[in-house]
Design a protein around this motif. Structure first.
Motif, PDB file in Angstrom:
ATOM      1  N   GLU A  99      -7.326  -1.165   1.343  1.00 48.32           N
ATOM      2  CA  GLU A  99      -6.387  -0.103   0.956  1.00 48.32           C
ATOM      3  C   GLU A  99      -5.080  -0.181   1.744  1.00 48.32           C
ATOM      4  N   THR A 102      -3.014  -2.966   0.105  1.00 48.22           N
ATOM      5  CA  THR A 102      -2.435  -2.486  -1.160  1.00 48.22           C
ATOM      6  C   THR A 102      -1.229  -1.592  -0.898  1.00 48.22           C
ATOM      7  N   ASN A 106       2.736  -2.407  -1.922  1.00 47.46           N
ATOM      8  CA  ASN A 106       3.511  -1.433  -2.708  1.00 47.46           C
ATOM      9  C   ASN A 106       4.803  -1.038  -1.992  1.00 47.46           C
TER      10      ASN A 106
END
Length: 316
Positions: A99, A102, A106
């Motif tokens: 996570e 990610t 982003n």
């Protein structure tokens, strides 16, 4: 626990101050400073993922203030904090769902977009490279390729920077065993170096462009020896590369000029040994070639010898 509660209460306090109230405009600039201060404090406490969330909140404030550079910097800080958290988890082999990675990707992508919107193309390219190298260090060369390719697009007006990024794309493709893809990229690099690296007086590549051409040429030859394409399936540009080593060396041979005669003759011998499937000669040539090749090229030569010693099937 008390310290965690204190951090959370500070974050909530700043957030509450930014809420719109009747006849009262929130002080967004002050909020951005508070989030930046909280992020700094969390970094000092070695809590990069929480610092990342504070940087994201700071970026939202900068966006409200229409401060593009400030927003991009806050997003970059967030991306680096999340990446640091991911690297820390990987270093201790902590199981997870990536996570932090990610979130980092982003944030990098958002920061790159903001830089492009503000005509700061060099900064956008720099961040694309930074993300690509970070993914490569996490043993994700396949995922890194797209970000290096994005950097090449952004650096199209800067030939050497563009070639450097393309070189890493080729490396990643070799790491993922996409040898045909690597061959295509290296051929593109060779054309670009020939086209953009020529001297205004002679038109021939000079300086760093010669080094790039030499690296591309050696790697392309080794990849062709590894792939062993059939005459029916070989591309014209690759056939032309191999033809260079099928004839006697002449002074007009431009390949000799940037490779050097010794290396050219060794490569010519490699091509002949591969075509005659003479593994013993190839192993002897490997000793002479070893000091002249990069680690990547030596690994490719080793794969060529393995493939000829134990062929896995017909030519590609």
């Amino acid at each position: 626990m008390e310290k965690d509660y204190d951090i959370l209460s500070k974050y909530r306090a700043v957030t509450n101050k930014l809420r719109k109230r009747f006849l009262k405009k929130p002080n967004v600039s002050e909020g951005s400073e508070h989030f930046a201060s909280l992020a700094k404090s969390l970094r000092q406490q070695e809590c990069p993922q929480y610092a990342g969330f504070c940087c994201l909140a700071q970026a939202r404030c900068e966006h409200t203030l229409a401060n593009g550079p400030g927003e991009a910097q806050a997003l970059t800080d967030a991306a680096r904090n999340f990446m640091e958290a991911e690297l820390a988890d990987c270093s201790i082999k902590c199981p997870g769902f990536e996570e932090h990675l990610t979130a980092s990707i982003n944030c990098y992508s958002h920061a790159i977009r903001v830089h492009v919107e503000n005509k700061q193309v060099a900064m956008a390219a720099s961040l694309s490279l930074e993300l690509g190298y970070a993914l490569k260090s996490l043993n994700k060369p396949g995922e890194a390729i797209g970000h290096f390719q994005r950097a090449t697009e952004l650096q199209s007006q800067s030939p050497l920077d563009c070639l450097e990024a393309l070189g890493v794309v080729a490396q990643c493709k070799i790491e993922t065993k996409d040898y045909e893809g690597a061959l295509t990229v290296l051929t593109e690099m060779a054309y670009l170096a020939q086209e953009r690296g020529g001297s205004s007086a002679t038109g021939k590549p000079i300086g760093a462009y010669c080094d790039i051409l030499a690296r591309c040429e050696v790697t392309r030859v080794l990849l062709l020896m590894l792939l062993q394409p059939t005459p029916q399936r070989i591309r014209p540009e690759h056939a032309q590369t191999l033809e260079t080593y099928a004839w006697e060396t002449t002074e007009d041979n431009s390949t000799v000029q940037y490779l050097g005669e010794d290396l050219f003759l060794l490569l010519q011998s490699v091509v002949m040994a591969c075509q005659s499937r003479d593994v013993e000669s190839l192993q002897s040539l490997q000793i002479d070639l070893w000091p002249n090749l990069t680690t990547e090229q030596n690994e490719l030569l080793h794969l060529v010898i393995q493939e000829l010693s134990h062929p896995s099937g017909e030519g590609v």
